[in-house]
Design a protein around this motif. Structure first.
Motif, PDB file in Angstrom:
ATOM      1  N   PHE A 155      11.627  31.502 -11.748  1.00 39.47           N
ATOM      2  CA  PHE A 155      11.254  32.367 -13.003  1.00 39.47           C
ATOM      3  C   PHE A 155      10.108  33.345 -12.923  1.00 39.47           C
ATOM      4  CE2 PHE A 155       9.346  32.574 -17.017  1.00 39.47           C
ATOM      5  CZ  PHE A 155       9.897  33.534 -17.687  1.00 39.47           C
ATOM      6  N   VAL A 156       9.098  32.281 -12.225  1.00 39.39           N
ATOM      7  CA  VAL A 156       8.185  32.668 -12.329  1.00 39.39           C
ATOM      8  C   VAL A 156       7.383  34.061 -10.514  1.00 39.39           C
ATOM      9  CG1 VAL A 156       5.600  32.162 -10.994  1.00 39.39           C
ATOM     10  CG2 VAL A 156       6.719  30.939 -12.937  1.00 39.39           C
ATOM     11  N   LEU A 161       5.724  38.319  -7.572  1.00 35.89           N
ATOM     12  CA  LEU A 161       6.031  39.769  -6.801  1.00 35.89           C
ATOM     13  C   LEU A 161       6.219  41.225  -7.092  1.00 35.89           C
ATOM     14  CD1 LEU A 161       9.560  38.256  -4.561  1.00 35.89           C
ATOM     15  CD2 LEU A 161       6.931  37.968  -4.350  1.00 35.89           C
ATOM     16  N   ALA A 162       5.848  41.639  -8.702  1.00 36.55           N
ATOM     17  CA  ALA A 162       6.508  42.788  -9.047  1.00 36.55           C
ATOM     18  C   ALA A 162       4.790  42.706  -9.315  1.00 36.55           C
ATOM     19  CB  ALA A 162       6.997  42.205 -10.398  1.00 36.55           C
ATOM     20  N   VAL A 163       4.168  41.835  -9.839  1.00 33.22           N
ATOM     21  CA  VAL A 163       2.377  41.894  -9.952  1.00 33.22           C
ATOM     22  C   VAL A 163       1.669  43.007  -8.645  1.00 33.22           C
ATOM     23  CG1 VAL A 163       0.095  40.871 -10.869  1.00 33.22           C
ATOM     24  CG2 VAL A 163       2.205  40.990 -12.017  1.00 33.22           C
ATOM     25  N   ALA A 164       2.180  41.806  -7.705  1.00 35.72           N
ATOM     26  CA  ALA A 164       1.546  42.205  -5.807  1.00 35.72           C
ATOM     27  C   ALA A 164       2.036  43.724  -5.849  1.00 35.72           C
ATOM     28  CB  ALA A 164       1.902  40.555  -5.580  1.00 35.72           C
ATOM     29  N   ALA A 169       0.442  49.055  -4.780  1.00 32.09           N
ATOM     30  CA  ALA A 169       0.947  49.955  -4.468  1.00 32.09           C
ATOM     31  C   ALA A 169      -0.147  51.338  -5.570  1.00 32.09           C
ATOM     32  CB  ALA A 169       1.893  50.100  -5.758  1.00 32.09           C
ATOM     33  N   ASN A 170      -0.786  50.864  -5.953  1.00 29.62           N
ATOM     34  CA  ASN A 170      -2.438  51.257  -6.781  1.00 29.62           C
ATOM     35  C   ASN A 170      -2.951  50.419  -7.283  1.00 29.62           C
ATOM     36  OD1 ASN A 170      -0.607  52.820  -9.040  1.00 29.62           O
ATOM     37  ND2 ASN A 170       0.587  50.881  -8.998  1.00 29.62           N
ATOM     38  N   PRO A 171      -4.383  50.269  -5.966  1.00 32.25           N
ATOM     39  CA  PRO A 171      -5.376  49.520  -5.288  1.00 32.25           C
ATOM     40  C   PRO A 171      -6.892  50.210  -6.143  1.00 32.25           C
ATOM     41  CG  PRO A 171      -4.603  51.482  -3.691  1.00 32.25           C
ATOM     42  CD  PRO A 171      -3.931  51.630  -4.375  1.00 32.25           C
ATOM     43  N   ASN A 172      -6.436  50.988  -7.337  1.00 32.80           N
ATOM     44  CA  ASN A 172      -8.276  50.977  -7.634  1.00 32.80           C
ATOM     45  C   ASN A 172      -8.018  51.483  -9.045  1.00 32.80           C
ATOM     46  OD1 ASN A 172      -7.366  54.221  -8.417  1.00 32.80           O
ATOM     47  ND2 ASN A 172      -7.501  53.835  -6.059  1.00 32.80           N
TER      48      ASN A 172
END
Length: 400
Positions: A155-156, A161-164, A169-172
């Motif tokens: 579940f987690v 993975l989505a948050v990572a 993809a958006n480092p700043n």
């Protein structure tokens, strides 16, 4: 069409009354041990998982400070100066203490996974024992714990993975804000709604696993997945009954939660007030708080008072938890037995006839990989009369 959720309200009340009364110190002490590890009838579907709030980034610095292998240098220095021990000894003692606490936490988790089986066994046989059922249900509890960990991980993992992926993809901050603005307000609300549905479904799945699959594991002497497969046709065929069950249970938990909060709060306030008065006397005897804290005898006296206060709070809260846990577990077993007689575990009430037969359970976790063939005697043959009158940890095969 009769609704099991409504009929079981009174059935569970009768079962709880027959299970807990007439009062016996030995029986209630054993129940206190069991319920202590169960956590005792909390309001909500289930409390089975603590999702970590932060995880390390792959290939980067962790999002939180990694735990150290021992006490911090400043703490070691302070303890060394206060105790007169060398820093190396203080560090070794700190590491040993952390190890002991970790072992206690692990044993507590294991016990908390086995005790639901022990409690269901007590209700179905009307014979409260700890050691025998714990040994018999140990591997079922371990398998259920591993099942819970596995399901929680599945579940987690997508969220992690989505948050990572989102972070990489958006480092700043500017890129992240630009990404969120692309969703729009309606999109964010829609995403939040989807997440809420997913969390509710996960809670229902884990709640039903605890409330119904554990009894099915006992009734059919099978593993977790096998028990889910056997329970699923009943859940699917009687889904309206279980929807009503969720609604009725929510109302019951709300009412019981309010009542226990009031009663428990009053009792806790009395205990805390008494402890505070005793604390004032202790502090006054040493000439003030600073003097008490600065004295070894004062610190020991305050620590003992704190421990006794915690024990007193536990003593006044556990009887309430025993009542609540007994009722809701009996309610779950009553609904399950009404939905499918094969899973009926509650002993029949006087004049109700023969029901709740557990003849399907001919061995101790013998199949489904729980261990070898069982040599234990039938639980129903245990002497519940003797077990009610004295405190014993004995196995079912040796009634005390």
């Amino acid at each position: 069409m009769p609704w099991y959720a409504f009929d079981s309200v009174d059935d569970a009340l009768d079962a709880t009354r027959n299970f807990l009364f007439p009062f016996s110190w030995g029986r209630w002490l054993r129940l206190a041990v069991i319920v202590f590890f169960l956590g005792g009838g909390s309001v909500g579907l289930n409390n089975v998982t603590n999702i970590p709030s932060s995880v390390p980034n792959d290939g980067g610095a962790p999002t939180t400070t990694p735990p150290s292998s021992g006490p911090s240098p400043d703490l070691v220095t302070a303890l060394s100066e206060a105790t007169g021990l060398s820093p190396d000894v203080v560090t070794a003692l700190g590491i040993a203490l952390l190890g002991v606490l970790s072992l206690i936490a692990l044993l507590s988790v294991i016990a908390s996974s086995v005790m639901p089986f022990v409690f269901v066994d007590a209700l179905r046989t009307n014979d409260v024992r700890v050691r025998g059922p714990f040994k018999r249900r140990f591997w079922k509890g371990i398998r259920f714990l591993l099942f819970t960990i596995g399901v929680t991980f599945l579940f987690v993992a997508p969220f992690v993975l989505a948050v990572a992926a989102l972070v990489f993809a958006n480092p700043n901050a500017a890129a992240f804000e630009s990404f969120l603005s692309g969703f729009g307000l309606a999109g964010l609300f829609g995403l939040f709604g989807v997440l809420m549905v997913v969390f509710v479904l996960f809670g229902l799945f884990m709640g039903f696993s605890t409330q119904f699959v554990i009894p099915v594991m006992i009734a059919t002497d099978s593993g977790v997945i096998s028990s889910w497969r056997q329970f699923w046709p009943t859940l699917r065929g009687e889904w309206k009954q279980f929807v009503v069950y969720l609604l009725v249970r929510f109302v019951l938990q709300l009412g019981v939660g309010i009542a226990t909060f009031i009663v428990g709060g009053i009792l806790a306030a009395i205990v805390v007030l008494g402890a505070a008065l005793v604390g004032l006397v202790v502090v006054g005897a040493f000439g003030g708080l600073n003097a008490a804290v600065g004295s070894v005898a004062g610190v020991v006296a305050l620590v003992i008072l704190g421990v006794l206060t915690l024990l007193a709070l536990l003593a006044v809260s556990l009887p309430i938890k025993i009542l609540v846990q007994s009722y809701f577990t009996a309610y779950e077993l009553s609904v399950l037995g009404s939905a499918n007689e094969r899973f009926a575990l509650l002993p029949p009430r006087p004049g109700q006839g023969d029901g709740g037969d557990d003849s399907t359970e001919t061995g101790d976790d013998g199949d489904s990989g729980d261990g070898g063939p069982s040599t234990r005697p039938d639980d129903s043959e245990s002497d519940s009369t003797n077990s009610n009158n004295e405190f014993t940890w004995g196995d079912d095969s040796t009634p005390s």
